[in-house]
Write a protein that holds these residues in place. Structure first.
Motif, PDB file in Angstrom:
ATOM      1  N   SER A   1      -1.098  21.791   2.391  1.00  0.00           N
ATOM      2  CA  SER A   1       0.315  21.480   2.625  1.00  0.00           C
ATOM      3  C   SER A   1       0.389  20.592   3.857  1.00  0.00           C
ATOM      4  N   ALA A   2       1.589  20.153   4.156  1.00  0.00           N
ATOM      5  CA  ALA A   2       1.801  19.452   5.425  1.00  0.00           C
ATOM      6  C   ALA A   2       1.668  20.461   6.566  1.00  0.00           C
TER       7      ALA A   2
ATOM      8  N   THR B   1       7.361  18.910   6.635  1.00  0.00           N
ATOM      9  CA  THR B   1       8.153  18.447   5.482  1.00  0.00           C
ATOM     10  C   THR B   1       9.640  18.458   5.820  1.00  0.00           C
TER      11      THR B   1
ATOM     12  N   GLU C   1       1.643  15.466   3.827  1.00  0.00           N
ATOM     13  CA  GLU C   1       0.358  15.856   3.238  1.00  0.00           C
ATOM     14  C   GLU C   1      -0.700  14.765   3.424  1.00  0.00           C
TER      15      GLU C   1
ATOM     16  N   PHE D   1       1.296  19.068  -3.374  1.00  0.00           N
ATOM     17  CA  PHE D   1       2.700  18.646  -3.447  1.00  0.00           C
ATOM     18  C   PHE D   1       2.892  17.220  -3.964  1.00  0.00           C
TER      19      PHE D   1
ATOM     20  N   ARG E   1       9.545  21.843  -3.607  1.00  0.00           N
ATOM     21  CA  ARG E   1       9.172  22.498  -2.359  1.00  0.00           C
ATOM     22  C   ARG E   1       8.177  23.621  -2.623  1.00  0.00           C
ATOM     23  N   GLY E   2       7.236  23.734  -1.761  1.00  0.00           N
ATOM     24  CA  GLY E   2       6.196  24.752  -1.937  1.00  0.00           C
ATOM     25  C   GLY E   2       5.192  24.368  -3.019  1.00  0.00           C
ATOM     26  N   GLY E   3       5.248  23.112  -3.465  1.00  0.00           N
ATOM     27  CA  GLY E   3       4.473  22.693  -4.625  1.00  0.00           C
ATOM     28  C   GLY E   3       2.962  22.629  -4.436  1.00  0.00           C
ATOM     29  N   SER E   4       2.480  22.782  -3.215  1.00  0.00           N
ATOM     30  CA  SER E   4       1.025  22.745  -3.022  1.00  0.00           C
ATOM     31  C   SER E   4       0.319  23.855  -3.792  1.00  0.00           C
TER      32      SER E   4
HETATM   33  N1  ASP Z   1       4.920  20.586   2.220  1.00  0.00           N
HETATM   34  C1  ASP Z   1       5.660  20.956   1.054  1.00  0.00           C
HETATM   35  C2  ASP Z   1       6.778  21.901   1.453  1.00  0.00           C
HETATM   36  O1  ASP Z   1       6.889  22.272   2.590  1.00  0.00           O
HETATM   37  C3  ASP Z   1       4.808  21.546   0.006  1.00  0.00           C
HETATM   38  C4  ASP Z   1       4.145  22.860   0.364  1.00  0.00           C
HETATM   39  O2  ASP Z   1       4.155  23.275   1.501  1.00  0.00           O
HETATM   40  O3  ASP Z   1       3.600  23.487  -0.542  1.00  0.00           O
HETATM   41  O4  ASP Z   1       7.554  22.265   0.614  1.00  0.00           O
END
Ligand code: ASP
Ligand code: MG
Length: 458
Positions: free
Chosen positions: A40-41, A46, A121, A183, A197-200
């Motif tokens: 992730s970042a 993000t 990322e 992501f 969001r959260g796609g990693s």
């Molecule tokens: N950086 C993106 C986010 O904060 C993806 C991730 O963290 O999975 O949503």
């Protein structure tokens, strides 16, 4: 040798020290496996990039300047510590140029927003690759292709799986340490896209499926999934293993698990997912996998707080097809998500639960659509309720679980206001007054001995 995909969340990548810790974590796993990392970042980046893009488009030069400066400093500091300055500097310059362009046109599209957030990322993967002595690869380079719904793009799965295997397998066969940006992907026209969001997490399971990995590890700053929120239940325990279905159900209740769609590739290809804590490397975490559990019990007692209960009542609704549809449509039209639905066979009332923050919008939409057309006579609202859930696939087909659930709640004198259970029998959910929620959770945890106290004493 087995292949493991390890995904690191933003909190695990907070700064140079943490990134070094992640690299050690990978090296440890590499003692008996080939590892592909997904990052992730850096934590919070993000969100900062989204703010930055909005500030640039709005012509807010002060905010743009401050946010860019903060991003620059954070990544330059980490890069200096990790020996990654050569990789990071050109990325930061490109981000500057992109943001200047957005400021010049004064407009932000979903597509240009994806371009801006992608730098989170791109930067973190460059840092991680330096710490690991490996190679950073973007989601696009890895071969993940999506539709062009920027911001929430959906991977074209068959093509993505094929391309990822073609592109990444030769690298790992060569012993290369690959670090993939989570992501990020690209549309079929090669334009940068992001997968939500959260796609990693999703990136990690796509890679796992494509490379036929033995396990996928999702690493963050929690040990795994628990039998209850430890802030509510003192003897809450780490679950060592749960099923894919249970994990999905728990995720809905805010148990820090995974991006909801992320479980699909893993479940479909039957690849176990391990939820782990990078700050506690000796803890094995929670394994999400095909699971056989002892029948007749629950796995977890959870709660959603700050909800509102709306009850739509009126004799005009009885036996009239389409009433439920008009309620759901009215709420969908204003973007309100429904968390729980319950209706009795008498059909004289439908109860729904929404997040408290969406109550005003929900109420206005229902007033408008139902009261004015006389579809319903009354809409009662109760604010500050909690939805409590007993989750576990082992209740399926076992009589008596509901009676134990409600018996336990009754014993602590908590009143149940609405109940819902899906026919999948994965959870029993019910609504109580907000301040009674924690008592109900503790009662369930105790009734089913989820802390393992009684079995330990026995
Ligand atoms: N950086 C993106 C986010 O904060 C993806 C991730 O963290 O999975 O949503
Ligand atoms: Mg993140």
């Amino acid at each position: 040798m087995r292949t493991i995909i390890i995904k690191f969340g933003g909190t695990s990548l907070a700064g140079a020290e943490c990134i070094r810790g992640c690299a050690d974590f990978v090296r440890e796993a590499e003692k008996d496996a080939r590892v592909v990392s997904v990052v992730s970042a850096m934590g919070g980046v993000t969100d900062t990039l989204l703010e930055l893009a909005a500030a640039a488009a709005a012509g807010n030069r002060a905010a743009k300047y401050t946010l860019l400066g903060a991003l620059r400093k954070r990544h330059e500091d980490a890069a200096a510590a990790l020996g990654a300055t050569d990789g990071v500097a050109p990325l930061l310059d490109k981000l500057d140029t992109l943001v200047a362009g957005i400021a010049a046109v004064g407009e932000l599209t979903a597509r240009s927003q994806d371009a801006v957030v992608s730098f989170g990322e791109r930067l973190s993967s460059t840092l991680m690759a330096a710490a690991l002595g490996g190679q950073a690869v973007t989601g696009e380079q890895a071969g993940i292709v999506t539709d062009d719904n920027h911001g929430e793009a959906e991977p074209l799965m068959a093509l993505s799986l094929y391309q990822v295997k073609e592109n990444i397998k030769p690298l790992i066969d060569h012993g290369e340490n690959v670090v993939v940006t989570g992501f990020l992907a690209a549309t079929q026209h090669g334009v940068t896209s992001t997968i939500g969001r959260g796609g990693s997490d999703y990136t990690a399971t796509i890679l796992g499926a494509a490379l036929e990995a033995e396990e996928i590890w999702i690493c963050s700053d929690v040990d795994g999934l628990m039998t209850a929120d430890p802030r509510i239940v003192a003897d809450a325990k780490l679950l060592d293993r749960i099923s894919f279905d249970e994990s999905l159900e728990m995720g809905q209740f805010g148990a820090k698990s995974m991006h909801p769609r992320a479980l699909e590739p893993a479940a479909e290809h039957r690849i176990p997912v391990r939820i782990r804590n990078t700050f506690n490397p000796t803890c094995p975490g929670t394994l999400v996998a095909d699971t056989v559990v002892e029948p007749g019990t629950i796995r977890s007692a959870l709660m959603l707080k700050d909800c509102a209960l709306l009850t739509i009542a009126g004799a005009a609704m009885v036996g009239r097809p389409g009433t439920a549809a008009s309620i759901f449509q009215a709420l969908a039209d204003v973007g309100v998500n429904i968390q729980l639905i319950s209706q009795t066979v008498s059909e004289a009332g439908i109860s729904i639960v929404v997040a408290g923050s969406q109550l005003a919008r929900a109420r206005a939409a229902l007033d408008n659509k139902l009261l004015r057309t006389k579809t319903a006579r009354r809409i009662d609202v109760e604010e500050n309720v909690a939805v409590v859930a007993a989750v576990g696939s082992a209740m399926h087909g076992i009589p008596g679980i509901a009676s134990r659930v409600f018996g336990a709640v009754a014993k602590c004198a908590v009143n149940v206001e609405a109940i819902a259970q899906g026919s999948s029998e994965l959870s029993i959910c019910f609504v109580v007054k907000g301040d009674a929620g924690p008592d109900a959770v503790r009662a369930l945890h105790d009734e089913f001995d989820l802390g393992g106290q009684r079995s330990a004493d026995a």
